[in-house]
Design a protein around this motif. Structure first.
Motif, PDB file in Angstrom:
ATOM      1  N   PHE A  17      12.221   6.273  -7.778  1.00  0.00           N
ATOM      2  CA  PHE A  17      11.514   5.031  -7.473  1.00  0.00           C
ATOM      3  C   PHE A  17      11.469   4.138  -8.712  1.00  0.00           C
ATOM      4  N   GLU A  18      11.337   2.841  -8.476  1.00  0.00           N
ATOM      5  CA  GLU A  18      11.397   1.874  -9.575  1.00  0.00           C
ATOM      6  C   GLU A  18      10.024   1.477 -10.108  1.00  0.00           C
ATOM      7  N   HIS A  19       9.034   1.375  -9.221  1.00  0.00           N
ATOM      8  CA  HIS A  19       7.741   0.837  -9.643  1.00  0.00           C
ATOM      9  C   HIS A  19       6.544   1.688  -9.220  1.00  0.00           C
ATOM     10  N   THR A  20       6.448   1.944  -7.906  1.00  0.00           N
ATOM     11  CA  THR A  20       5.250   2.622  -7.404  1.00  0.00           C
ATOM     12  C   THR A  20       5.580   3.715  -6.398  1.00  0.00           C
ATOM     13  N   ALA A  21       4.826   4.792  -6.529  1.00  0.00           N
ATOM     14  CA  ALA A  21       4.808   5.862  -5.536  1.00  0.00           C
ATOM     15  C   ALA A  21       3.349   5.990  -5.118  1.00  0.00           C
ATOM     16  N   TRP A  22       3.072   5.733  -3.837  1.00  0.00           N
ATOM     17  CA  TRP A  22       1.688   5.704  -3.352  1.00  0.00           C
ATOM     18  C   TRP A  22       1.565   6.635  -2.161  1.00  0.00           C
ATOM     19  N   ARG A  23       0.461   7.408  -2.126  1.00  0.00           N
ATOM     20  CA  ARG A  23       0.277   8.408  -1.072  1.00  0.00           C
ATOM     21  C   ARG A  23      -1.066   8.251  -0.397  1.00  0.00           C
ATOM     22  N   LEU A  24      -1.081   8.439   0.919  1.00  0.00           N
ATOM     23  CA  LEU A  24      -2.316   8.605   1.681  1.00  0.00           C
ATOM     24  C   LEU A  24      -2.363  10.055   2.123  1.00  0.00           C
ATOM     25  N   GLU A  25      -3.461  10.743   1.783  1.00  0.00           N
ATOM     26  CA  GLU A  25      -3.666  12.138   2.189  1.00  0.00           C
ATOM     27  C   GLU A  25      -4.851  12.185   3.143  1.00  0.00           C
ATOM     28  N   THR A  26      -4.600  12.647   4.345  1.00  0.00           N
ATOM     29  CA  THR A  26      -5.629  12.601   5.387  1.00  0.00           C
ATOM     30  C   THR A  26      -6.097  13.973   5.865  1.00  0.00           C
ATOM     31  N   GLN A  27      -5.405  15.016   5.469  1.00  0.00           N
ATOM     32  CA  GLN A  27      -5.676  16.343   6.020  1.00  0.00           C
ATOM     33  C   GLN A  27      -6.957  16.965   5.445  1.00  0.00           C
ATOM     34  N   LYS A  68       5.986   3.257 -14.608  1.00  0.00           N
ATOM     35  CA  LYS A  68       5.862   3.404 -13.161  1.00  0.00           C
ATOM     36  C   LYS A  68       4.452   3.884 -12.820  1.00  0.00           C
ATOM     37  N   ARG A  69       4.056   3.690 -11.563  1.00  0.00           N
ATOM     38  CA  ARG A  69       2.717   4.095 -11.145  1.00  0.00           C
ATOM     39  C   ARG A  69       2.788   5.152 -10.043  1.00  0.00           C
ATOM     40  N   PHE A  70       2.001   6.210 -10.214  1.00  0.00           N
ATOM     41  CA  PHE A  70       1.748   7.200  -9.173  1.00  0.00           C
ATOM     42  C   PHE A  70       0.308   6.983  -8.752  1.00  0.00           C
ATOM     43  N   GLU A  71       0.088   6.719  -7.466  1.00  0.00           N
ATOM     44  CA  GLU A  71      -1.263   6.479  -6.958  1.00  0.00           C
ATOM     45  C   GLU A  71      -1.413   7.193  -5.623  1.00  0.00           C
ATOM     46  N   ARG A  72      -2.659   7.568  -5.332  1.00  0.00           N
ATOM     47  CA  ARG A  72      -2.927   8.140  -4.008  1.00  0.00           C
ATOM     48  C   ARG A  72      -4.377   7.963  -3.647  1.00  0.00           C
ATOM     49  N   VAL A  73      -4.619   7.952  -2.351  1.00  0.00           N
ATOM     50  CA  VAL A  73      -5.969   7.945  -1.808  1.00  0.00           C
ATOM     51  C   VAL A  73      -6.091   9.175  -0.933  1.00  0.00           C
ATOM     52  N   TRP A 120       3.960   8.925   1.992  1.00  0.00           N
ATOM     53  CA  TRP A 120       4.256   8.336   0.687  1.00  0.00           C
ATOM     54  C   TRP A 120       4.901   6.988   0.946  1.00  0.00           C
ATOM     55  N   LEU A 121       4.589   6.015   0.107  1.00  0.00           N
ATOM     56  CA  LEU A 121       5.209   4.701   0.149  1.00  0.00           C
ATOM     57  C   LEU A 121       5.830   4.466  -1.220  1.00  0.00           C
ATOM     58  N   PHE A 122       7.154   4.293  -1.242  1.00  0.00           N
ATOM     59  CA  PHE A 122       7.876   4.100  -2.494  1.00  0.00           C
ATOM     60  C   PHE A 122       8.314   2.655  -2.617  1.00  0.00           C
ATOM     61  N   ASP A 123       7.879   2.005  -3.704  1.00  0.00           N
ATOM     62  CA  ASP A 123       8.300   0.642  -4.036  1.00  0.00           C
ATOM     63  C   ASP A 123       8.110  -0.350  -2.893  1.00  0.00           C
ATOM     64  N   SER A 124       7.116  -0.111  -2.060  1.00  0.00           N
ATOM     65  CA  SER A 124       6.835  -0.995  -0.911  1.00  0.00           C
ATOM     66  C   SER A 124       8.077  -1.236  -0.065  1.00  0.00           C
ATOM     67  N   ARG A 125       8.944  -0.184   0.000  1.00  0.00           N
ATOM     68  CA  ARG A 125      10.160  -0.346   0.796  1.00  0.00           C
ATOM     69  C   ARG A 125      10.569   0.896   1.590  1.00  0.00           C
ATOM     70  N   THR A 126      10.089   2.049   1.194  1.00  0.00           N
ATOM     71  CA  THR A 126      10.442   3.269   1.923  1.00  0.00           C
ATOM     72  C   THR A 126       9.169   4.068   2.209  1.00  0.00           C
ATOM     73  N   VAL A 127       8.990   4.447   3.477  1.00  0.00           N
ATOM     74  CA  VAL A 127       7.848   5.258   3.904  1.00  0.00           C
ATOM     75  C   VAL A 127       8.363   6.657   4.224  1.00  0.00           C
ATOM     76  N   ILE A 128       7.720   7.649   3.640  1.00  0.00           N
ATOM     77  CA  ILE A 128       8.006   9.046   3.953  1.00  0.00           C
ATOM     78  C   ILE A 128       6.780   9.553   4.713  1.00  0.00           C
ATOM     79  N   LYS A 129       6.895   9.603   6.036  1.00  0.00           N
ATOM     80  CA  LYS A 129       5.769   9.969   6.907  1.00  0.00           C
ATOM     81  C   LYS A 129       5.836  11.457   7.242  1.00  0.00           C
ATOM     82  N   ARG A 157      -2.143   0.846   2.585  1.00  0.00           N
ATOM     83  CA  ARG A 157      -2.339   1.053   1.141  1.00  0.00           C
ATOM     84  C   ARG A 157      -3.360   0.079   0.594  1.00  0.00           C
ATOM     85  N   ASP A 158      -3.199  -1.200   0.892  1.00  0.00           N
ATOM     86  CA  ASP A 158      -4.094  -2.209   0.341  1.00  0.00           C
ATOM     87  C   ASP A 158      -5.534  -2.002   0.802  1.00  0.00           C
TER      88      ASP A 158
END
Length: 178
Positions: A17-27, A68-73, A120-129, A157-158
């Motif tokens: 990834f170039e800029h951001t890797a963002w995750r939502l964890e719901t389990q 780069k940023r790794f973020e998660r909620v 996971w959302l990578f660079d606001s362009r790819t979603v890994i569901k 994410r926002d």
């Protein structure tokens, strides 16, 4: 929905990834955590800092040092489940490695309309569901790059990021978690 892909087949995203890797964890818990060498330590009341022997921590540190940023909620029940308490305890090392992990009570997530699935959302362009069974085992993932899926993930994410609380601050709200 695209074919189910083994999670291992998308692991390259965590380096590429170039800029951001963002995750939502719901389990409420993840089967993989039960296999972690830290699980028994957690059950004995230990917390976990940065571990230079952890491939995850090393990669996070390497990527964040490049800007780069790794973020998660993470969604947390009231009271937190055992699996969520483990994530709070083990997440300290991830934060030390460079991740920005925030937490949000499930009731607040439901109020603002967050979904009940992980991604996971990578660079606001790819979603890994993720596709996760009732026991918390990841069965695989769907790789989504269509505009509708990506825009929805960015909206999620926002909203999540706006309402979530940084891990160290959240711990003061849940003092028995770690």
């Amino acid at each position: 929905m695209p074919d189910l892909t083994p999670f291992e087949d998308v692991s390259h995203f965590f380096q590429d990834f170039e800029h951001t890797a963002w995750r939502l964890e719901t389990q409420r818990g993840y089967a993989s955590d039960l296999d972690s060498p830290n699980w028994p330590r957690f059950q004995h009341g230990e917390t976990f800092g940065y571990n230079p022997d952890s491939a995850w921590h090393l990669n996070v540190r390497e990527q964040t040092l490049q800007g780069k940023r790794f973020e998660r909620v993470r969604l947390v029940d009231q009271p937190p489940t055992e699996g969520q308490r483990f994530l709070l305890a083990s997440g300290l090392g991830n934060v030390e490695a460079g991740e920005d992990i925030r937490n949000l009570y499930r009731s607040d997530a439901e109020r603002i309309g967050l979904p009940d699935y992980d991604f996971w959302l990578f660079d606001s362009r790819t979603v890994i569901k993720f596709v996760i069974d009732g026991e918390g085992t990841t069965l695989g993932v769907h790789v989504l790059e269509d505009a509708e899926s990506v825009v929805r993930a960015c909206q999620i994410r926002d909203a999540a990021w706006h309402h979530a609380v940084p891990t160290k601050e959240f711990e003061t709200q849940v003092p028995s978690s770690v």
